[in-house]
Design an enzyme around this catalytic site. Structure first.
Site, short mmCIF file in Angstrom:
data_model
loop_
_atom_site.label_atom_id
_atom_site.label_comp_id
_atom_site.label_asym_id
_atom_site.label_seq_id
_atom_site.Cartn_x
_atom_site.Cartn_y
_atom_site.Cartn_z
N ILE A 76 45.05 34.50 38.37
CA ILE A 76 45.20 35.38 37.13
C ILE A 76 45.89 34.80 36.01
O ILE A 76 45.48 34.97 34.89
CB ILE A 76 46.18 36.65 37.37
CG1 ILE A 76 45.44 37.40 38.98
CG2 ILE A 76 45.86 37.65 36.76
CD1 ILE A 76 43.99 37.86 38.76
N GLY A 77 46.83 33.74 36.34
CA GLY A 77 47.59 33.08 35.31
C GLY A 77 48.69 34.11 34.62
O GLY A 77 48.86 33.68 33.36
N LEU A 78 49.12 34.73 35.47
CA LEU A 78 50.11 35.37 34.93
C LEU A 78 50.01 36.47 33.83
O LEU A 78 50.98 36.64 33.06
CB LEU A 78 51.59 34.65 34.76
CG LEU A 78 52.07 34.20 35.95
CD1 LEU A 78 52.84 33.02 35.95
CD2 LEU A 78 52.66 35.28 37.02
N ASN A 132 60.48 35.51 39.53
CA ASN A 132 59.57 34.83 40.21
C ASN A 132 59.69 33.35 39.98
O ASN A 132 59.61 32.69 38.80
CB ASN A 132 58.10 35.24 39.53
CG ASN A 132 56.97 34.37 39.94
OD1 ASN A 132 57.04 33.65 41.00
ND2 ASN A 132 55.79 34.66 39.74
N CYS A 135 56.56 29.35 39.53
CA CYS A 135 55.83 29.00 38.39
C CYS A 135 56.13 27.68 37.75
O CYS A 135 57.14 27.15 38.04
CB CYS A 135 56.07 29.85 36.97
SG CYS A 135 56.77 31.40 37.36
N ILE A 196 57.10 36.20 51.06
CA ILE A 196 56.67 35.07 50.24
C ILE A 196 55.79 35.20 49.04
O ILE A 196 55.03 36.41 49.24
CB ILE A 196 55.89 33.80 51.16
CG1 ILE A 196 54.90 34.56 51.86
CG2 ILE A 196 56.99 33.38 52.25
CD1 ILE A 196 53.82 33.48 52.78
N GLY A 222 46.84 38.36 51.37
CA GLY A 222 46.34 39.15 52.39
C GLY A 222 46.57 38.91 53.77
O GLY A 222 47.46 38.26 54.13
N GLY A 248 53.67 39.59 52.56
CA GLY A 248 52.78 38.78 52.93
C GLY A 248 51.86 39.24 54.02
O GLY A 248 52.25 39.18 55.12
N GLY A 270 51.24 44.14 49.18
CA GLY A 270 50.42 43.33 47.96
C GLY A 270 49.08 43.88 48.03
O GLY A 270 48.53 44.80 47.72
C1 LIG Z 1 46.12 39.55 42.20
C2 LIG Z 1 47.65 39.11 42.38
C3 LIG Z 1 48.38 38.99 41.51
C4 LIG Z 1 49.82 38.82 41.73
N1 LIG Z 1 50.73 38.45 40.51
C5 LIG Z 1 52.24 38.17 40.97
C6 LIG Z 1 53.15 38.01 39.88
O1 LIG Z 1 52.44 38.43 38.82
N2 LIG Z 1 54.17 37.78 40.38
C7 LIG Z 1 54.74 37.90 41.41
O2 LIG Z 1 55.72 37.30 41.81
N3 LIG Z 1 53.90 37.62 42.40
C8 LIG Z 1 52.58 38.02 42.38
N4 LIG Z 1 51.57 38.09 43.37
C9 LIG Z 1 52.14 37.86 44.55
C10 LIG Z 1 52.34 39.10 45.46
O3 LIG Z 1 53.05 39.71 44.99
C11 LIG Z 1 52.75 38.72 47.15
O4 LIG Z 1 53.89 38.10 46.90
C12 LIG Z 1 51.47 38.04 47.63
O5 LIG Z 1 50.26 38.27 47.44
C13 LIG Z 1 51.64 37.75 49.31
O6 LIG Z 1 51.50 39.39 49.72
P1 LIG Z 1 50.50 39.96 50.13
O7 LIG Z 1 49.62 39.19 51.27
O8 LIG Z 1 50.70 41.35 50.64
O9 LIG Z 1 49.43 40.32 48.84
C14 LIG Z 1 50.14 38.46 42.93
C15 LIG Z 1 49.30 38.71 44.14
C16 LIG Z 1 47.70 39.00 43.92
C17 LIG Z 1 47.12 39.00 45.05
#
Ligand SMILES: Cc1cc2nc3c(=O)[nH]c(=O)nc-3n(C[C@H](O)[C@H](O)[C@H](O)COP(=O)(O)O)c2cc1C
Ligand SMILES: Cc1cc2nc3c(=O)[nH]c(=O)nc-3n(C[C@H](O)[C@H](O)[C@H](O)COP(=O)(O)OP(=O)(O)OC[C@H]3O[C@@H](n4cnc5c(N)ncnc54)[C@H](O)[C@@H]3O)c2cc1C
Ligand code: FES
Lengths: 309, 272
Positions: A76-78, A132, A135, A196, A222, A248, A270
């Site tokens: 996404i690029g934050l 976070n 980065c 994580i 995922g 995670g 997430g």
């Molecule tokens: C589309 C997307 C955007 C994310 N954006 C951020 C973010 O802006 N800041 C952050 O700390 N983590 C971000 N994450 C990471 C999630 O918060 C999470 O740590 C990670 O996806 C692992 O959990 P999950 O497997 O349940 O998704 C993002 C994850 C996804 C899939």
């Protein structure tokens, strides 16, 4: 038969009180309001905002996402609306809901984090900050802050000095030994650790011979990453004395319990929000049901209760 | 207005193949059907398994009505990969998890008499256009409809348009029905013959077709509303995964979400 008393679901993360341990993870729940049509946000333990910077960030060109076996990649690029827009446009609506609003912050240099922490200190409705550190640090040639224990210490200490809010530090798994980074964050004054973030990955479209993401690489999330996240929570819990928030691949109440047994005091959901958009609410109910069925009076009894003999 | 979005497990009412590789499925949901507007879509999770993991976006093709009550809706889809292949194996009675209705559909607020809606569909892009045509006809309009496909077999839902008393102008790439060639060629010669028409183009189809429609609209001074596609994860505006590049009012560009600001965008705003 006498109905059993409701089990206690509330948890405390070293200064951050939550009504239950289910939190929506950063970047997967927007600014919270996107999911408001689907359920009462006030029932959740908390929600973490999309990562916010002091400026409006456009993000990366598309395609930004790609499905993988039991997971997905994102770059996404934050992208975010910027701190001021968040405070003026989103927060006033969000604070109507009785849930812990955790603001995820990021920057390109330590000073960006300091400014974000200063800006949010004392802002009504913010329950905690999540830093976070996954980065790139432009002052250090783009090396991720959170891959170096001393940079992590410096960053967390700087933010700590600027805020009285509880500080969660979100760790990257793309390191050799996550417990070293965890210790640095603890020593620098973090209240709790979230782990994580996503694992760096890549996919290729064979028919076009191109990378599937415009950014070439992206973060894997995922169910596919759950065992990695669980292992890291387990190892880190043995090395730090502050609470851990497990993240995670969590997509069921059994997963929630696994992370708590491994040492997490709370969890974040997430990617599962994408394929099951009411999962957070269901997990709150199912966790309560589990505790009741197992005759466990307090959810905290699960934390670190792994049997290892 | 508060957005109404539902997350429901819906039993499949009916599913049948209307051409090789193309399926029409019906779902019963008065809730979704009564708030949906043309151009909106649903996210459809195919089975409980983690492979495929993400739900698939599918347009609302038509509304199922009985005595003027909106009872449910249909989806018209093409089998292109794993998800759609598995979806085609579902039979009546099996359930699908659906989130919807989602997105910003076609804007019909400004439609008035003396105004010609021009509807253009290519391939499976006709999916959202039948619902649109219905709504236009209900508003007392008689849209001019252009439909294109590879072959006669893949010209879908033609009779559905005809039953609205519309006479779609048709093209096929192999010439098996209508004019041989691209639907945009048909559109170009029509616009050429009817210079000065007060109208607006509504289109859905593959990206190269939409790009051509946008440029035709521009050269004939018409507005266009185009329904775009992008890979999606949440469909709710939360993940920021589904963006396209959109021209800003003043200068530069921004990324906008196909699932929220779209899927329908003004043709002149899209940066291809
Ligand atoms: C589309 C997307 C955007 C994310 N954006 C951020 C973010 O802006 N800041 C952050 O700390 N983590 C971000 N994450 C990471 C999630 O918060 C999470 O740590 C990670 O996806 C692992 O959990 P999950 O497997 O349940 O998704 C993002 C994850 C996804 C899939
Ligand atoms: C708003 C919207 C409405 C749509 N409406 C329809 C419709 O009414 N009928 C129909 O047949 N198709 C429609 N599509 C396209 C449809 O979503 C894809 O064909 C489908 O996701 C393919 O899934 P798959 O598992 O079979 O393919 P795979 O190739 O295995 O999919 C892999 C990944 O790519 C994504 N993907 C693949 N093709 C597309 C595409 N063209 N657009 C967006 N994502 C894609 C999938 O969602 C998945 O994440 C629509 C797309 C969007 C964005
Ligand atoms: S699909 Fe998630 S923001 Fe559009």
């Amino acid at each position: 038969m006498v109905a059993r008393a409701s089990p206690s679901l509330s948890v405390e993360l070293n200064g951050l009180k939550l009504k239950n341990p289910i939190i929506a993870a950063s970047g997967t729940f927007g600014y919270g309001l996107e999911y408001a049509p689907l359920g009462d946000l006030g029932k959740l333990g908390g929600m973490v905002t999309k990562g916010l910077s002091m400026w409006e960030e456009k993000g990366n060109p598309p395609p930004r996402i790609c499905e993988t076996p039991a997971g997905m990649l994102n770059s996404i690029g934050l992208e975010n609306i910027g701190m001021e827009n968040f405070i003026s446009q989103k927060l006033p609506q969000l604070i109507q809901y009785d849930t812990a609003i955790i603001v995820n912050i990021w920057g390109r240099e330590i000073d960006d984090y300091i400014k974000a922490a200063e800006r949010l200190d004392g802002v009504n409705g913010v329950a905690a900050l999540e830093v976070n550190i996954s980065c790139p640090n432009i002052k250090k040639g783009g090396i991720t802050f959170g891959t170096d224990p001393s940079v992590t210490f410096e960053l967390v200490q700087a933010v700590r000095g600027k805020t009285s809010l509880p500080l969660l530090v979100k760790l990257t798994p793309n390191v050799t030994d996550i417990t070293l980074i965890a210790r640095s964050a603890e020593d620098a004054g973090a209240n709790a650790l979230s782990l994580i973030n996503t694992l760096l990955g890549m996919e290729i479209d064979v028919s076009t011979r191109r990378p599937s993401l415009a950014n070439i690489t992206g973060g894997l999330s995922g169910p596919a990453i759950r065992p990695v996240a669980l292992r890291m929570v387990y190892q880190t819990a043995k090395k730090v004395n502050i609470p851990i928030v497990g993240v995670g691949g969590i997509s069921s109440v059994a997963d929630v319990i696994k992370f708590m047994l491994a040492g997490a005091s709370a969890v974040q959901i997430g990617t599962a929000n994408f394929f099951d958009p009411t999962i957070c609410w269901r997990l709150v109910n199912e966790l309560e049901e589990y505790l009741r069925n197992e005759n466990i009076s307090d959810v905290n009894q699960l934390v670190g209760a792994l049997r290892e003999e | 207005m508060e957005k109404r979005i539902y997350h429901l497990s819906l039993p499949l009412r009916k599913q049948n193949s209307i051409a090789p590789g193309y399926w029409l499925l019906s779902l019963k949901s008065a809730q979704i059907a009564s708030v949906a507007t043309p151009g909106q879509f649903v996210m459809l999770k195919i089975g409980k398994s983690f492979d495929p993991l993400l739900p698939r976006p599918m347009s609302i093709h038509s509304i199922i009505k009985e005595d003027n009550h909106r009872l449910g809706f249909t989806i018209l889809y093409k089998v292109v990969g794993k998800g759609t292949r598995l979806l085609a194996e579902k039979r009546s009675g099996e359930s699908l998890a659906i989130v919807g209705p989602l997105g910003t559909g076609f804007n019909l607020n400004h439609i008035a008499s003396g105004y010609e809606p021009i509807v253009v569909g290519g391939g499976i892009g006709i999916a959202p256009l039948l619902f649109l045509a219905h709504e236009l006809v209900e508003k007392g309009q008689t849209p001019t409809v252009f439909l294109g496909a590879n072959s006669q077999e893949e010209l879908l839902a033609l009779d559905e348009f005809e039953s609205l008393r519309l006479t779609p102008k048709v093209s096929t790439e192999d010439g098996s029905k209508g004019v041989k060639g691209m639907v945009t060629d048909l559109l170009a010669s029509y616009l050429d013959d009817s210079k000065g028409s007060q109208g607006e183009i509504f289109a859905c189809g593959p990206a190269p077709m939409l790009k051509k429609v946008a440029s035709l609209a521009k050269s004939y001074g018409l507005k266009s509303q185009l329904s775009l596609e992008q890979r999606m994860a949440c469909g709710l505006g939360a993940c920021l995964g589904c963006v396209v590049k959109i021209r800003n009012k003043n200068s530069g560009h921004s990324y906008q979400r196909v699932c929220t600001e779209g899927p329908v965008f003004n043709g002149e705003d899209i940066i291809w």
